[in-house]
Design an enzyme around this catalytic site. Structure first.
Site, PDB file in Angstrom:
ATOM      1  N   ASN A 132       7.089  -2.901  -1.218  1.00 56.13           N
ATOM      2  CA  ASN A 132       7.011  -1.575  -1.868  1.00 56.13           C
ATOM      3  C   ASN A 132       6.673  -0.098  -1.157  1.00 56.13           C
ATOM      4  O   ASN A 132       6.798   0.905  -1.065  1.00 56.13           O
ATOM      5  CB  ASN A 132       5.952  -1.666  -3.709  1.00 56.13           C
ATOM      6  CG  ASN A 132       5.049  -1.567  -2.753  1.00 56.13           C
ATOM      7  OD1 ASN A 132       4.237  -2.934  -2.461  1.00 56.13           O
ATOM      8  ND2 ASN A 132       4.494  -1.261  -3.927  1.00 56.13           N
ATOM      9  N   CYS A 168       0.077   2.054  -6.923  1.00 52.63           N
ATOM     10  CA  CYS A 168      -1.364   1.563  -7.466  1.00 52.63           C
ATOM     11  C   CYS A 168      -3.012   1.664  -6.755  1.00 52.63           C
ATOM     12  O   CYS A 168      -3.529   1.174  -7.081  1.00 52.63           O
ATOM     13  CB  CYS A 168      -1.373  -0.200  -7.670  1.00 52.63           C
ATOM     14  SG  CYS A 168       0.267  -0.304  -9.437  1.00 52.63           S
TER      15      CYS A 168
END
Length: 384
Positions: free
Chosen positions: A153, A326
């Site tokens: 990602n 995150c």
């Protein structure tokens, strides 16, 4: 806001208009618990079953019952890693991941390590491709589960999953693949690719937040991470999020239908963006130059901080990321960028642009000019 350019689809995607239209078929009076057998409950059951079929079709799963719905990719990864390892520990107590997995894979593996499992991280090369020779050495007959994502990602690199699966299965282990960022953008087929467990996110398909799915190959034994009722084959107790699940199913259907053309369109924009930004002095592409996600462009800039880039670009009306959503709040260097061999100061100067349905080729010059202006201004004032 009018005039804004949104380039952080890896963190959050707008709901697809087709999913929004689909959602409107649910009347305000809709109610029904799939665990009941009266009319409303049967309607809820049908909505969940339909979604299961659509998600299974997206990833080539023959049996829709192999799909269980969760609250999102983090929960799916926890069930896959912890649930599989704990249920099958009589076969061994070893867990393996690549060094650049999402934190929701790394932390469950570390948690298992605290409870008597041996945890090994496999290195990657400078492009983020897993070292297959190191994987062969790390995966032993006592390795219960190995987790390698379809694509990263943060840097967009696509992994050789079929080769990984062959290595894992030759040693009698199970392969979990986090396909959160890949599904709907590149073809994913659990049968063809030899995948035993696979994670999906509803939002990354263009559906709502707060819903995800986990594919579990028939015959694979997994124990629940949470205990409660018998929903989702007992692996995800709690009343199902019927509305979210139904919308995720429709998002999966649309993603499968639109993927060939949309991926081609995004690839053209991505390549133009890469050409423009790598033309900036001391700007470098991170990740694989060719084997990367069609919507993903990631860079590093010498002598400036990623957070400063993000804030400056935001002031110019452009939303970009710096590392994973995150982990970026920690202000620590990205574990992904460190794993591909960057020094700490190099890893801090990252910018990630992930494209979506609303982006167009016409936006590229504005983004490139904004990046050039931002880099020039920040370098003039940086103490680095």
């Amino acid at each position: 806001m009018d005039g804004r350019i949104y380039l952080d689809h890896a963190a959050a995607m707008p709901v697809h208009p087709g999913v929004a239209r689909f959602a409107r078929q649910f009347p305000e009076s809709f109610a029904g618990n799939p665990s009941t057998i009266y009319r409303e409950g049967l309607a809820a059951q049908a909505a969940v079953a339909g979604a299961r079929e659509k998600v299974a079709a997206l990833i080539g799963a023959e049996d829709p019952a192999s799909i269980i719905f969760t609250s999102g990719a983090t929960e799916s990864n926890n069930i896959a890693i912890r649930g599989t390892a704990l249920r099958n520990q009589k076969l061994g107590k070893r867990v393996v991941t690549s060094a650049i997995e999402h934190i929701s894979v790394l932390n469950p593996a570390r948690d298992l390590q605290k409870n008597g499992f041996v945890y090994t991280q496999v290195p990657v090369d400078r492009f983020g491709v897993i070292d297959l020779d190191a994987l062969k050495a790390a995966v032993t007959p006592g390795t219960v589960v190995t987790s390698v994502h379809s694509a990263n990602n943060e840097i967009g690199t696509i992994e050789p999953i079929r080769d990984v699966a062959e290595i894992v299965h030759d040693r009698g282990g199970l392969l979990h693949v986090d396909a959160t960022d890949a599904a709907g953008r590149i073809p994913v087929d659990v049968g063809r690719d030899g995948i035993d467990l696979l994670t999906l996110s509803g939002n990354q398909l263009g559906g709502p937040d707060g819903v995800g799915a986990l594919y579990i190959r028939p015959g694979v034994r997994v124990q629940p991470v949470l205990v409660g009722g018998g929903q989702e084959r007992g692996l995800r107790p709690g009343t199902e999020n019927v509305f979210g699940i139904a919308c995720m199913g429709e998002a999966a259907r649309i993603a499968k239908e639109e993927m060939p053309e949309e991926s081609r369109r995004l690839r053209t924009i991505r390549d133009s963006l890469i050409d423009g930004i790598t033309g900036i002095e001391e700007a470098y592409l991170t990740g694989h130059p060719a084997e990367r996600l069609p919507h993903h462009a990631s860079f590093r800039f010498s002598r400036i901080e990623g957070e400063s880039i993000q804030l400056a670009m935001d002031m110019l009306g452009i939303a970009v990321a710096t590392g994973s959503a995150c982990t970026s709040r920690t202000l620590e260097a990205s574990h992904v960028l460190l794993a591909i061999g960057l020094a700490h100061d190099e890893a801090h100067g990252s910018m990630v642009a992930t494209l979506g349905r609303r982006n167009s080729l016409d936006e590229v010059p504005r983004v490139v000019n904004a990046a050039r202006e931002t880099v020039k201004r920040l370098r003039a004032i940086t103490p680095l």
